[in-house]
Design a protein around this motif. Structure first.
Motif, short mmCIF file in Angstrom:
data_model
loop_
_atom_site.label_atom_id
_atom_site.label_comp_id
_atom_site.label_asym_id
_atom_site.label_seq_id
_atom_site.Cartn_x
_atom_site.Cartn_y
_atom_site.Cartn_z
N ARG A 57 -103.28 23.68 3.76
CA ARG A 57 -104.56 22.97 3.80
C ARG A 57 -105.59 23.67 4.80
NH1 ARG A 57 -103.56 17.00 5.99
NH2 ARG A 57 -105.81 16.98 5.93
N SER A 61 -109.14 24.58 3.45
CA SER A 61 -110.51 24.29 4.20
C SER A 61 -111.33 25.30 5.02
CB SER A 61 -110.27 22.94 5.24
OG SER A 61 -109.44 23.43 6.22
N ASN A 66 -106.25 22.38 10.75
CA ASN A 66 -106.69 21.31 9.97
C ASN A 66 -105.80 20.19 9.32
OD1 ASN A 66 -108.73 19.38 9.19
ND2 ASN A 66 -109.07 20.44 7.35
N ASP A 67 -104.75 19.89 9.98
CA ASP A 67 -103.40 19.39 9.25
C ASP A 67 -102.81 18.37 10.47
OD1 ASP A 67 -102.29 21.38 10.98
OD2 ASP A 67 -101.91 22.42 9.33
N SER A 179 -95.28 21.59 14.34
CA SER A 179 -95.01 21.22 13.08
C SER A 179 -94.21 20.01 13.15
CB SER A 179 -94.20 22.22 12.21
OG SER A 179 -93.59 21.78 11.14
#
Length: 209
Positions: A57, A61, A66-67, A179
């Motif tokens: 992602r 982007s 940004n995830d 994560s």
């Protein structure tokens, strides 16, 4: 380093195609897609976020963290997206600047080695104003802590006071990767939330605008 020289370094990094065109381990290990280096170099930020490598992602982007991992990291820092992406607050320089692709199990491959050898020291040296490094994940911890880094991420993060309160060099605060895969780790290590996060947030509040 002046802003002009820093901008020249940003542009050189953005044009780098070493992992595709001249990979360190030979052409059989070339990056299988077009590189898109993602890093934020700043002449004024006092906190450096040292991550691992962009995910898909972020690759799409061009915006670091940004995830969902970025959402969790911002929650740890107690900042919103506006503050997080303000280069006056945070520089963001991962171990690998490009998305490394997936392994046979669908997991992200380790950060590419080309970035660290070509660019990382130059990027760090270009930001002498940094007062705190947030080393996110064990790859970043080993790079910033060197030979003194324990073999396991858990041991490294558990001993965070040793590195974050060091009187030698720039303090390093080791963090697990945000994560979802580390959700179980967070549940098993409650001291991370009760002891480390309050210190982290205190530092962020003191070192950001």
């Amino acid at each position: 380093m002046t802003e002009e020289h820093l901008q020249a370094l940003r542009e050189a990094i953005s044009l780098c195609r070493r992992c595709r065109d001249d990979p360190a381990r030979g052409m059989d290990h070339r990056l299988p897609h077009e590189p898109r280096p993602v890093a934020v170099l700043s002449s004024s930020a006092r906190i450096l976020i040292a991550g691992q490598a962009p995910g898909l992602r972020v690759h799409e982007s061009g915006l670091p963290f940004n995830d969902a991992s970025g959402d969790r990291l911002r929650q740890w820092l107690a900042v919103d997206r506006t503050a997080f992406y303000d280069p006056g607050n945070f520089a963001i320089v991962p171990l690998g600047f490009c998305f490394p692709g997936y392994d046979g199990h669908g997991s992200d491959l380790p950060p590419r080695s080309e970035c660290a050898s070509l660019w990382r020291r130059r990027a760090i040296d270009a930001m002498p104003q940094i007062e705190l490094v947030l080393a996110v994940g064990h790859y970043a911890q080993r790079w910033h802590l060197g030979q003194g880094c324990p073999k396991s991420m858990t041991e490294t993060v558990r001993n965070w006071r040793r590195y974050a309160k060091s009187n030698s060099g720039t303090p390093v605060l080791p963090l697990p990767h945000p994560s979802w895969r580390n959700t179980g780790w967070l549940r098993r290590n409650l001291w991370f939330e009760t002891e480390l996060l309050p210190f982290l947030r205190e530092q962020v509040k003191a070192l950001t605008v």
